[in-house]
Design an enzyme around this catalytic site. Structure first.
Site, short mmCIF file in Angstrom:
data_model
loop_
_atom_site.label_atom_id
_atom_site.label_comp_id
_atom_site.label_asym_id
_atom_site.label_seq_id
_atom_site.Cartn_x
_atom_site.Cartn_y
_atom_site.Cartn_z
N ASN A 1 -8.52 -29.56 -16.84
CA ASN A 1 -9.06 -28.44 -17.62
C ASN A 1 -8.07 -28.16 -18.75
O ASN A 1 -7.02 -28.79 -18.85
CB ASN A 1 -9.27 -27.21 -16.71
CG ASN A 1 -10.10 -26.12 -17.40
OD1 ASN A 1 -11.08 -26.41 -18.07
ND2 ASN A 1 -9.67 -24.87 -17.26
N ASP B 1 -13.16 -29.84 -17.12
CA ASP B 1 -13.70 -30.91 -17.96
C ASP B 1 -13.95 -32.19 -17.17
O ASP B 1 -14.74 -33.04 -17.58
CB ASP B 1 -12.77 -31.18 -19.14
CG ASP B 1 -12.74 -29.98 -20.06
OD1 ASP B 1 -12.01 -29.02 -19.76
OD2 ASP B 1 -13.49 -29.99 -21.05
#
Lengths: 301, 301
Positions: A202, A192
Site C-alpha cells: 500500500n 494496491d
C-alpha cells in the site's frame, strides 16, 4: 497520477479499452483488434504495483477475444460496466464486514485515500469508516496527510468533510505520537496488492503506521476487493514496488523545497508483512491474522 | 520560528539580552535593569519546549543582577559569548563521543535539523555525523524531510551538501521501510529537552523513528549538550509540548493543500521514552540505555 487508487485504476483501464475499441473499430475495420491489443499493452505498463490494473485488463482481454466480432464493443462496454458495478457492490459489502470488527466506539487513523475517489464509489478503507460512522462506532477519523502527494489532505479530508464525518489531519510522522495518546482503536487502510500469504502493498507510510500500531496495541485493518489479492505471489517480497521521480519530494508546485544538488529516495509503496495485519477485509469475507491457508480458503469462497 | 534549534534558541536569547541591555541602559539610565528584566520575561514566553532557552536566560539573569552596574553590559556580552563558545566546544566533544559509538560503516538516518544551523556551530546530531563521516564510518546520511516545516529538506540537506557528505532525502513515513532494507545502522537526532529519567523531547516524528528503529534492531542515539537536560522533570510526561497553528499542516507557502473546512492536529514535538533510546551523548559523556541513576551520575561530572 491523474487516476490513482488501485480499484479506480482497474475501472479506468476497463473503460479505456472500451474507448480504444470504439476508436479503432471505426477507423481501422481490418486490424482493429490488433490495435486494441497494443493499447492493452500500453495500459499494462502504466503502473506496476496495483494488481487491479492487470486483473481488469485480463477480464477485458477475454471479452475482446471471445466475443462475436460484431458485438465486441458492446460486450466490452458491458464488461467495463460490470467491473465498475461489482466494485461498488464489493465496497458496500466490505463496509459492513469491516465495520462489524470495530466493537467499541473509538477514533481511527487512515493513510492515503482509499475512498470513493480511489474506487468505483463508496471506498474500501473509507467504506468501512463510512459504515462504522453510521453505526456510531467512530468518534474521529485522523487522516495522515500522506506525503509526498498529500492524498490525505486533498482527497480523504475532502471526502469525509463532504459526508460530515469529523476528520483531523496530521503530519504522517505524528501518527505514532497520536497512537501513544490511546485515542486510536484501529488503523484502517486500503491496498494496491495483497500476496498469497497476506503481505500487503500500500502507499508508502502504511508500513510505518503498522509498526507503530503493533507497538501501541492498536489494531490494523486492510480493506480491498478480492481483485487486489494476487495469489500468484508467494509473499510481499515479490510485489513490484514503483519508484517515482525524486522531484516529488524535492519540490512542491514547482517550488524547490530542498537544497539544490540534493537527491531523494521515493518509493511510492511499501509492503506490510502479514504478521502486522490483524484483519484483511474483502467482499468474500474477513481473514483474521492472515496466512496462506486462510487466504486460500477466503479466495475459494 | 526565525530562530530554531534548541541550542541556537538559547544562544540567540543570550545575545538578545545583551541588545536589550545596550538599548535600555542608553535610553533609560534610571530603570533600565527593570526594563531588561521585562524583556527576559518576554523571551521566556517565546517557546515552551526547548529548555536551553530557560537555561541561557538564567545564566544571563545571574550576571545582570550580580555585576557591578557600570560593567553590566560588558559582563552580559562576555556571558553570551561564553554560552556561544561553550556550545561549539560541547558540539565538537559530542561529535567525538558519538562517532566512537558507531563501530562499523553504515548508513544513518536523521530527523529535523540538529546541525550548525540549530546550534552555535558544528551541530549535535550532525556534529556526530560530521565526525563519523571524517572517520569513514558513515556511507550515506538519510534525512527525513520533516513535515510540516521541512527542516530536513531545507536545512539538514543543505548543511551536508555544503560539507560534501552524501545525503538522501526521504518522506518521513518512508523511514520504517528504509530501515527494513537493513541499510541503516543508527538513527541520530538532537533534542529540545531531556528529562531526569532519560525521556527525550524532540521534533514531532522522532518518536515514530524510535519505535521503527527498535522494531528493526536499529540503534537510536540522542545528541544534546547538558544544558538540554532538565533534571527538575522526573519524566517526559512533564515536558511541555508546543502545539502550533494547524495552518502549518493545511497550507504551504500560502497555498491551501487541504480541503476547506478541515482541521489539523499539530504538535511540534513528541517524547521518546528512555527505553527506546540506546545512547544519550552530552559533552559530559555518554549514557547507554539511560535511566535516572545514570543520568544523575553523568550530570555530576
Amino acid at each position: 497520477m491523474v487516476v490513482r487508487g488501485a480499484p479506480a485504476i482497474g475501472i479506468t483501464a476497463a473503460y479505456g479499452i472500451v474507448l480504444s475499441a470504439i476508436e479503432h473499430s471505426r477507423h481501422s475495420p481490418q486490424d482493429w483488434i490488433e490495435l486494441v491489443s497494443k493499447d492493452l499493452d500500453i495500459l499494462s505498463n502504466s503502473r506496476p504495483t496495483a494488481v487491479n490494473l492487470f486483473w481488469a485488463i485480463e477480464r477485458m482481454k477475454k471479452v475482446l477475444h471471445a466475443s462475436d466480432q460484431g458485438n465486441v464493443v458492446t460486450s466490452l462496454l458491458q464488461e467495463a460496466n460490470a467491473i465498475h458495478q461489482e466494485d461498488i457492490a464489493a465496497n458496500q459489502k466490505m463496509g459492513e464486514l469491516g465495520a462489524a470488527l470495530i466493537d467499541q466506539p473509538c477514533a481511527v487513523l487512515t493513510h492515503c485515500n482509499a475512498g470513493a475517489l480511489a474506487t468505483g464509489g463508496y471506498g474500501t478503507a473509507l467504506g468501512v469508516i463510512r459504515s462504522a460512522w453510521a453505526k456510531k462506532m467512530i468518534d474521529m477519523v485522523y487522516a495522515d496527510e500522506t506525503r509526498p502527494w498529500f492524498q490525505g489532505s486533498r482527497l480523504t479530508a475532502w471526502e469525509l468533510e463532504q459526508d460530515h464525518i469529523p476528520v483531523t489531519l496530521i503530519a504522517d510522522s505524528a501518527a505514532a505520537y497520536l497512537m501513544k495518546t490511546g485515542k486510536v482503536g484501529w488503523v484502517i487502510v486500503g491496498s494496491d496488492r495483497i500476496a498469497a500469504n497476506g503481505d500487503v502493498a500500500n502507499k508508502i507510510g502504511t508500513y510505518s503506521a503498522a509498526v507503530s500500531a503493533r507497538y501501541h496495541g492498536v489494531k490494523f485493518m486492510v480493506v480491498a476487493p478480492s481483485s487486489t489479492v494476487d495469489m500468484s505471489l508467494a509473499s510481499g517480497n515479490d510485489i513490484p514496488i514503483e519508484y517515482r521521480d525524486s522531484g516529488e519530494i524535492l519540490t512542491y508546485r514547482d517550488h524547490r523545497i530542498a537544497a539544490e544538488g540534493v537527491d531523494a529516495w521515493n518509493p511510492v509503496f511499501d509492503v506490510t508483512p502479514a504478521e502486522l495485519v490483524d484483519a484483511i477485509v474483502t467482499e468474500k469475507g474477513v481473514v483474521l491474522s492472515p496466512d496462506l491457508e486462510k487466504m486460500q480458503a477466503m479466495m475459494k469462497r
